[in-house]
Each structure stands twice: as structure tokens, then as C-alpha cells.
Design an enzyme around this catalytic site. Structure first.
Site, mmCIF file in Angstrom:
data_model
loop_
_atom_site.group_PDB
_atom_site.id
_atom_site.type_symbol
_atom_site.label_atom_id
_atom_site.label_comp_id
_atom_site.label_asym_id
_atom_site.label_seq_id
_atom_site.Cartn_x
_atom_site.Cartn_y
_atom_site.Cartn_z
ATOM 1 N N ASP A 87 0.694 -1.169 0.038
ATOM 2 C CA ASP A 87 0.093 -0.088 0.015
ATOM 3 C C ASP A 87 0.976 1.204 -0.049
ATOM 4 O OD1 ASP A 87 -2.104 1.751 0.231
ATOM 5 O OD2 ASP A 87 -2.919 1.314 2.353
ATOM 6 N N ASP A 260 -8.758 -7.186 0.639
ATOM 7 C CA ASP A 260 -7.555 -7.135 1.815
ATOM 8 C C ASP A 260 -8.213 -6.524 3.091
ATOM 9 O OD1 ASP A 260 -6.099 -4.403 2.951
ATOM 10 O OD2 ASP A 260 -7.120 -4.200 1.058
ATOM 11 N N CYS A 298 -13.185 -27.739 7.975
ATOM 12 C CA CYS A 298 -11.994 -26.979 7.708
ATOM 13 C C CYS A 298 -10.477 -27.518 8.101
ATOM 14 C CB CYS A 298 -12.150 -25.520 8.844
ATOM 15 S SG CYS A 298 -10.821 -24.619 8.658
ATOM 16 N N CYS A 300 -7.801 -26.211 8.606
ATOM 17 C CA CYS A 300 -6.635 -25.451 9.463
ATOM 18 C C CYS A 300 -6.297 -26.323 10.547
ATOM 19 C CB CYS A 300 -7.275 -24.076 9.912
ATOM 20 S SG CYS A 300 -8.227 -24.107 11.285
ATOM 21 N N CYS A 303 -8.953 -26.763 13.515
ATOM 22 C CA CYS A 303 -10.038 -27.613 13.479
ATOM 23 C C CYS A 303 -9.773 -28.783 13.479
ATOM 24 C CB CYS A 303 -10.783 -27.202 12.422
ATOM 25 S SG CYS A 303 -11.536 -25.345 12.280
ATOM 26 N N HIS A 329 -7.268 -20.051 11.627
ATOM 27 C CA HIS A 329 -8.511 -20.509 11.319
ATOM 28 C C HIS A 329 -9.347 -19.253 10.413
ATOM 29 C CE1 HIS A 329 -12.490 -22.144 11.516
ATOM 30 N NE2 HIS A 329 -12.986 -20.900 12.101
#
Length: 367
Positions: A87, A260, A298, A300, A303, A329
Site C-alpha cells: 500500500d 484485503d 476446515c 486449518c 479444526c 482459522h
């Protein structure tokens, strides 16, 4: 674009950078200071993140772009081999800095770190971003606050467009794409003016900025509906600072490609998990004896290896691991969500699967 939805403006595709391909629509994690908070580069790759953001303003203040350049550029400095976007620092200058002067040349402000007087101009922003070496640099713009008068927003537009011309003239790194930014506040005619002016520059990508800055969410949706058709159809369209399920689904339906937001890691650090479009506070006592995964679908680490009860314990105990697991997560959830939208567009069922979000009710959990 590889596929388009026949009932909306949603599309999916990809754009190429020197460090890899970015598939769209796509959520991009925010790594403001060359790190996504609490997450290692290896963990970040496991979330299926493709492109990551860093911030010119913050990296200029610490450690300084010279240090990053000495390390071989931002990719090597932070250990991320995939695409990066920086940015310009414009939003941070106007929202965080103690500004001394704003004029057509640039902005003079005081560093929040040591009070040093700093001048940031379009040329200086380009020099910093070229030294950092991200795949995509953002033009330096003036982001007006909300609310702001029509006169003030018109003046910010004029500066943004003039500064964009100066950014283009000064930017000289051939392996770095420069994206322009559409401003205009909530004033429809100023948004249209800005969109047409930025689109005329022929840049490889365009962002819609100045949203998610306090305006009513429906005003943001109106801006996206108005601006997106005025942007080039064959270039990435990036909605800055947006990362909630409903807002992304509605924006994708209008033809937005990239997003984002700091939301997933910020929520994770405060003990909140994104589950099926909802926000769950893991501090709540109802999770104390719940030995099921947060989301069985999920992949991740939170999980796949831990229970709600364990995560509740970590958060109540103020353990760093709990914040890290929830951050991973949440990142995984938003990346799966945007990937699911792309898959739905390819399969011709985007409007059917994701239309409920526009009515304010979560769609069936299919990601």
C-alpha cells in the site's frame, strides 16, 4: 477472465506476477510490517494465501526501506516467496499521522514513533515502494475522511489524480506493477469522475479506495455498483480494506476481484472465530465442555487437531497459541470463501449459491 456468471457481473480469472499467479476472486492477508501478525510464512502458505500486503508508511518508519533493500527486497526480508503488494501509505498518513501540512506537493507529518518531521510525496512513495520491491505498488492518493464536504472531497480527487500522474512518471521498476486508486467519498459524481480519470491512465490494475472508513455499509455497496462498470474489464479490480463475507460476496457479484482486511487476524487475537459466516467468541462458557472441532470441514490446525473446549481454554488462559490458532482459522475461512466463490462462478452456480448474502442471510456453508 476465464469464467463469468451469467446472472451477475461476477468473474474469475488470474493475473501473473514475477512471484507467481494470483487467482481471483481472492482475499489477501495483511502483513503491515512485513508479517501477518502471529503467523509464520510457512503457516501462511498452508492457508492457501497467494498474495500478501505490506505497508509503505509503516515499513518506511521501521525498519526503513534501505534495510529491506539491503536484504534483497521485501520477499527475502520477510521470507515470503509468493506475490506481494505494498500500500502506498496514503491512508495511514491521513488516518494515523499528526499532519502538519497537506498541499499539492505532498504531505508533511510527524512520525508517531519519534516525532521526526517526514515529507511524503508521490515521488517519495514510489521510491520507497521500488526499494521494497513488491510485485504491485499502489499510487499515492489522498483518502478523505468520512464524513467530508463535497468541496473537500473534490479537492482530494484533484490531488489524487495529479499525484497519480506523478507516480506514473516517477515509477521506473519494470518488474513491479503500479495500480491506481479511485477516490471520491460518497459523492456519486465525484466517484464517477475519479473512476474515469484513473481508468484513462491505462494501468495494469485499479483499486477502489476510501471505503470502509466509517460510511454506512450500503453506501459502500452503492459505490462499488457505480464504479466497477467504469473500470477496465481486462484488469484486476481491488476493493481496499474489505474482508467480511457479505461485503465480499456482494462486491464479487459486481465484478470485484481482490480484497484485503486486517479482520481475520484481529478477530483471532481477540478470541473470535469465523464459523459458517458467524463470529464466535471462544471466551463464552458454552464452549467449555464442547469437544468437537470449530468447523469439521476446515483443514486449518485449529479444526484438524483441537476442540472448541481446548481453544476456549487457551483464550481464557490468555495463551498465545489460542490467538495464533484462531488467526490461522480465520485466514483459512476467508481464503476458502473466496475460493468457493471462484469455483461457483466456474460451475455456473454463483448467483444461486451466494445470492442469500445480498439479502443479509448467510448462504449454505459450502466452502
Amino acid at each position: 477472465m476465464s469464467h463469468r456468471c451469467s446472472h451477475s457481473h461476477a468473474r474469475c480469472g488470474s493475473f501473473h506476477t514475477p512471484h507467481g499467479v494470483v487467482d481471483t476472486p481472492r482475499f489477501m492477508p495483511v502483513g503491515t510490517l512485513a508479517t501477518v501478525k502471529g503467523v509464520t510464512p510457512e503457516q501462511l502458505r498452508a492457508t492457501k494465501a497467494q498474495m500478501v500486503l505490506a505497508n509503505t508508511y509503516h515499513l518506511h518508519l521501521q525498519p526503513g526501506e534501505q534495510v529491506v533493500a539491503e536484504a534483497g527486497g521485501l520477499h527475502r526480508f520477510m521470507g515470503w516467496s509468493g506475490p506481494l503488494l505494498t500500500d502506498s501509505g496514503g491512508f495511514q498518513v491521513f488516518s494515523l499521522g499528526a499532519i502538519n501540512t497537506i498541499n499539492d506537493d505532498g504531505v508533511v507529518f510527524r512520525s508517531p514513533r519519534d516525532g521526526a518531521r517526514i515529507t511524503l510525496t508521490p515521488e517519495r512513495s514510489m521510491e520507497i515502494q521500488m526499494a521494497l520491491g513488491a510485485d504491485v505498488a499502489m499510487a499515492f492518493d489522498q483518502c478523505p475522511p468520512y464524513p467530508a464536504s463535497e468541496t473537500d472531497v473534490a479537492e482530494a480527487n484533484r490531488r489524487t489524480h495529479r499525484w497519480l500522474e506523478r507516480c506514473i512518471a516517477h515509477h521506473s521498476r519494470p518488474d513491479q506493477a503500479l495500480f491506481g486508486i479511485v477516490q471520491g467519498g460518497t459523492h456519486a459524481h465525484l466517484r464517477e469522475e475519479s473512476a474515469r480519470a484513473v481508468a484513462a491512465m491505462g494501468l495494469p490494475g485499479i483499486a477502489i479506495g476510501g471505503v470502509s472508513v466509517g460510511e454506512p455499509v450500503e453506501a459502500m455497496h452503492r459505490i462499488v455498483r457505480q464504479v466497477t462498470p467504469l473500470l477496465p474489464d481486462d484488469r484486476p479490480r481491488y476493493l481496499m480494506g474489505v474482508g467480511s463475507y457479505r461485503e465480499m460476496a456482494i462486491a464479487v457479484a459486481q465484478g470485484i476481484d481482490l480484497f484485503d482486511c486486517v479482520l481475520p487476524t484481529r478477530l483471532g487475537r481477540h478470541g473470535t472465530a469465523l464459523v459458517g459466516g458467524e463470529r464466535w467468541n471462544l471466551r463464552n462458557a458454552r464452549f467449555r465442555h464442547d469437544h468437537t472441532p470449530l468447523d469439521p470441514s476446515c483443514p486449518c490446525p485449529a479444526c484438524a487437531h483441537h476442540s472448541r473446549a481446548y481453544l476456549h481454554h487457551l483464550i481464557r488462559s490468555e495463551e498465545l497459541l489460542g490467538r495464533i490458532l484462531l488467526s490461522l482459522h480465520n485466514l483459512t475461512q476467508l481464503l476458502r470463501f473466496t475460493s468457493a466463490m471462484a469455483q461457483a462462478i466456474r460451475e455456473g452456480c454463483f448467483s444461486e449459491d451466494f445470492a442469500p448474502w445480498e439479502q443479509g442471510s448467510p448462504a449454505a456453508h459450502t466452502w
